[in-house]
Motif scaffolding. Structure first.
Motif, PDB file in Angstrom:
ATOM      1  N   ARG A 121      70.744  38.097  11.618  1.00 40.23           N
ATOM      2  CA  ARG A 121      70.422  39.340  12.314  1.00 40.23           C
ATOM      3  C   ARG A 121      71.642  40.247  12.333  1.00 40.23           C
ATOM      4  O   ARG A 121      72.682  39.872  12.875  1.00 40.23           O
ATOM      5  CB  ARG A 121      69.973  39.056  13.742  1.00 40.23           C
ATOM      6  CG  ARG A 121      69.561  40.295  14.477  1.00 40.23           C
ATOM      7  CD  ARG A 121      68.800  39.956  15.754  1.00 40.23           C
ATOM      8  NE  ARG A 121      68.358  41.184  16.367  1.00 40.23           N
ATOM      9  CZ  ARG A 121      68.952  41.758  17.395  1.00 40.23           C
ATOM     10  NH1 ARG A 121      70.017  41.214  17.946  1.00 40.23           N
ATOM     11  NH2 ARG A 121      68.483  42.878  17.893  1.00 40.23           N
ATOM     12  N   LEU A 122      71.509  41.409  11.715  1.00 43.64           N
ATOM     13  CA  LEU A 122      72.559  42.420  11.751  1.00 43.64           C
ATOM     14  C   LEU A 122      72.334  43.230  13.019  1.00 43.64           C
ATOM     15  O   LEU A 122      71.407  44.021  13.108  1.00 43.64           O
ATOM     16  CB  LEU A 122      72.496  43.310  10.512  1.00 43.64           C
ATOM     17  CG  LEU A 122      72.595  42.583   9.170  1.00 43.64           C
ATOM     18  CD1 LEU A 122      72.438  43.571   8.020  1.00 43.64           C
ATOM     19  CD2 LEU A 122      73.897  41.832   9.059  1.00 43.64           C
ATOM     20  N   ILE A 123      73.188  43.000  14.013  1.00 44.15           N
ATOM     21  CA  ILE A 123      72.974  43.605  15.323  1.00 44.15           C
ATOM     22  C   ILE A 123      73.402  45.075  15.327  1.00 44.15           C
ATOM     23  O   ILE A 123      72.633  45.946  15.685  1.00 44.15           O
ATOM     24  CB  ILE A 123      73.697  42.790  16.416  1.00 44.15           C
ATOM     25  CG1 ILE A 123      73.111  41.374  16.432  1.00 44.15           C
ATOM     26  CG2 ILE A 123      73.569  43.466  17.775  1.00 44.15           C
ATOM     27  CD1 ILE A 123      73.880  40.383  17.261  1.00 44.15           C
ATOM     28  N   VAL A 144      81.324  45.161  12.456  1.00 45.62           N
ATOM     29  CA  VAL A 144      79.958  44.678  12.262  1.00 45.62           C
ATOM     30  C   VAL A 144      79.752  43.491  13.189  1.00 45.62           C
ATOM     31  O   VAL A 144      80.554  42.555  13.201  1.00 45.62           O
ATOM     32  CB  VAL A 144      79.701  44.254  10.800  1.00 45.62           C
ATOM     33  CG1 VAL A 144      78.276  43.749  10.630  1.00 45.62           C
ATOM     34  CG2 VAL A 144      79.968  45.390   9.846  1.00 45.62           C
ATOM     35  N   HIS A 145      78.687  43.548  13.958  1.00 43.63           N
ATOM     36  CA  HIS A 145      78.326  42.456  14.861  1.00 43.63           C
ATOM     37  C   HIS A 145      77.007  41.873  14.344  1.00 43.63           C
ATOM     38  O   HIS A 145      76.040  42.614  14.145  1.00 43.63           O
ATOM     39  CB  HIS A 145      78.170  42.994  16.283  1.00 43.63           C
ATOM     40  CG  HIS A 145      77.882  41.945  17.296  1.00 43.63           C
ATOM     41  ND1 HIS A 145      78.809  40.998  17.677  1.00 43.63           N
ATOM     42  CD2 HIS A 145      76.756  41.668  17.999  1.00 43.63           C
ATOM     43  CE1 HIS A 145      78.278  40.199  18.580  1.00 43.63           C
ATOM     44  NE2 HIS A 145      77.032  40.589  18.781  1.00 43.63           N
ATOM     45  N   GLU A 173      70.969  27.369  19.069  1.00 43.00           N
ATOM     46  CA  GLU A 173      71.312  28.641  19.688  1.00 43.00           C
ATOM     47  C   GLU A 173      71.909  29.578  18.626  1.00 43.00           C
ATOM     48  O   GLU A 173      72.570  29.120  17.690  1.00 43.00           O
ATOM     49  CB  GLU A 173      72.331  28.432  20.807  1.00 43.00           C
ATOM     50  CG  GLU A 173      71.771  27.701  22.015  1.00 43.00           C
ATOM     51  CD  GLU A 173      70.710  28.511  22.720  1.00 43.00           C
ATOM     52  OE1 GLU A 173      70.904  29.725  22.927  1.00 43.00           O
ATOM     53  OE2 GLU A 173      69.664  27.915  23.065  1.00 43.00           O
ATOM     54  N   PRO A 174      71.715  30.885  18.787  1.00 39.45           N
ATOM     55  CA  PRO A 174      72.321  31.833  17.836  1.00 39.45           C
ATOM     56  C   PRO A 174      73.846  31.763  17.884  1.00 39.45           C
ATOM     57  O   PRO A 174      74.438  31.604  18.945  1.00 39.45           O
ATOM     58  CB  PRO A 174      71.841  33.202  18.320  1.00 39.45           C
ATOM     59  CG  PRO A 174      70.702  32.931  19.232  1.00 39.45           C
ATOM     60  CD  PRO A 174      70.884  31.554  19.778  1.00 39.45           C
ATOM     61  N   GLN A 175      74.454  31.871  16.727  1.00 43.92           N
ATOM     62  CA  GLN A 175      75.909  31.951  16.624  1.00 43.92           C
ATOM     63  C   GLN A 175      76.247  33.406  16.308  1.00 43.92           C
ATOM     64  O   GLN A 175      75.764  33.945  15.323  1.00 43.92           O
ATOM     65  CB  GLN A 175      76.420  31.050  15.499  1.00 43.92           C
ATOM     66  CG  GLN A 175      76.072  29.590  15.670  1.00 43.92           C
ATOM     67  CD  GLN A 175      76.501  28.794  14.457  1.00 43.92           C
ATOM     68  OE1 GLN A 175      77.624  28.953  13.971  1.00 43.92           O
ATOM     69  NE2 GLN A 175      75.616  27.950  13.961  1.00 43.92           N
ATOM     70  N   GLU A 176      77.069  34.022  17.146  1.00 44.77           N
ATOM     71  CA  GLU A 176      77.397  35.434  16.956  1.00 44.77           C
ATOM     72  C   GLU A 176      78.762  35.578  16.300  1.00 44.77           C
ATOM     73  O   GLU A 176      79.675  34.798  16.571  1.00 44.77           O
ATOM     74  CB  GLU A 176      77.345  36.172  18.278  1.00 44.77           C
ATOM     75  CG  GLU A 176      75.947  36.208  18.846  1.00 44.77           C
ATOM     76  CD  GLU A 176      75.768  37.238  19.932  1.00 44.77           C
ATOM     77  OE1 GLU A 176      76.734  37.955  20.255  1.00 44.77           O
ATOM     78  OE2 GLU A 176      74.642  37.329  20.441  1.00 44.77           O
ATOM     79  N   PHE A 177      78.873  36.588  15.435  1.00 45.44           N
ATOM     80  CA  PHE A 177      80.090  36.829  14.686  1.00 45.44           C
ATOM     81  C   PHE A 177      80.407  38.315  14.692  1.00 45.44           C
ATOM     82  O   PHE A 177      79.513  39.154  14.796  1.00 45.44           O
ATOM     83  CB  PHE A 177      79.934  36.367  13.227  1.00 45.44           C
ATOM     84  CG  PHE A 177      79.593  34.923  13.082  1.00 45.44           C
ATOM     85  CD1 PHE A 177      80.587  33.965  13.048  1.00 45.44           C
ATOM     86  CD2 PHE A 177      78.267  34.508  12.969  1.00 45.44           C
ATOM     87  CE1 PHE A 177      80.280  32.629  12.915  1.00 45.44           C
ATOM     88  CE2 PHE A 177      77.944  33.176  12.830  1.00 45.44           C
ATOM     89  CZ  PHE A 177      78.951  32.226  12.802  1.00 45.44           C
ATOM     90  N   ASP A 178      81.688  38.608  14.569  1.00 46.43           N
ATOM     91  CA  ASP A 178      82.158  39.982  14.428  1.00 46.43           C
ATOM     92  C   ASP A 178      83.050  40.062  13.195  1.00 46.43           C
ATOM     93  O   ASP A 178      83.870  39.170  12.970  1.00 46.43           O
ATOM     94  CB  ASP A 178      82.968  40.428  15.645  1.00 46.43           C
ATOM     95  CG  ASP A 178      82.098  40.565  16.875  1.00 46.43           C
ATOM     96  OD1 ASP A 178      81.092  41.280  16.799  1.00 46.43           O
ATOM     97  OD2 ASP A 178      82.431  39.951  17.908  1.00 46.43           O
TER      98      ASP A 178
END
Length: 164
Positions: A75-77, A103-104, A113-118
């Motif tokens: 998912r491109l937030i 880019v988040h 669980e979703p893993q979030e990256f920046d």
């Protein structure tokens, strides 16, 4: 005849050496098998970044499918561009900016669980008011290059997720 054998032996040695040292062609990543099918989600399906990520996924032979409970999701937030002043002319006008492209995004594997990256990409940009037209074109090219690099980082992240 002897020259052909020597040439063949040298070529074989070069190939084996480059393969043994971990050499890979640029933009070729080992995406884990569990990510061979992926759902790509974005707030703006027609944005330049979404298009670039979709292209990178296709190049790496990742099939884009509809979302299900068993499908991993990328998912491109959001993405944004910020400017910070680096230097000024003696007149007080800005001489140089630092462009920061952020880019988040998140990756969700089935039943996890979703893993979030920046991802943050920085470039210096010199601003000369006398060449406004050329500078706007330069800004477009810099932003395009930064988006390409961000899309590559996202694919690298996918490759690293399987390594964990």
């Amino acid at each position: 005849m002897l020259a052909k054998k020597i040439c063949l032996a040298i070529m074989t040695l070069v190939i084996l050496t480059s393969a043994g040292c971990g050499f890979k062609l640029q933009r070729s990543y080992s995406i884990p098998a569990e990510l061979n099918e992926l759902h790509l989600s974005s707030n703006d399906e027609y944005s330049e970044l979404t298009r670039l990520v979709r292209d990178r996924l296709r190049i790496n032979r990742i099939s884009l499918v509809d979302a299900t409970d068993k499908t991993p999701t990328l998912r491109l937030i959001n993405d944004s561009l910020e400017r910070a002043t680096l230097s000024l002319y003696p007149t007080g006008n800005v001489a140089e900016y630092e462009l920061i492209y952020l880019v988040h995004y998140s990756v969700t594997l089935p039943e996890e669980e979703p893993q979030e990256f920046d991802t943050e990409i920085r470039r210096d940009y010199q601003d000369d008011p006398r060449t406004a037209l050329a500078k706007s074109r330069e800004m477009e090219l810099l932003l395009k290059e930064m988006r390409i690099q961000a899309a590559d980082y996202i694919i690298q992240t996918l490759a690293s997720i399987g390594a964990e």
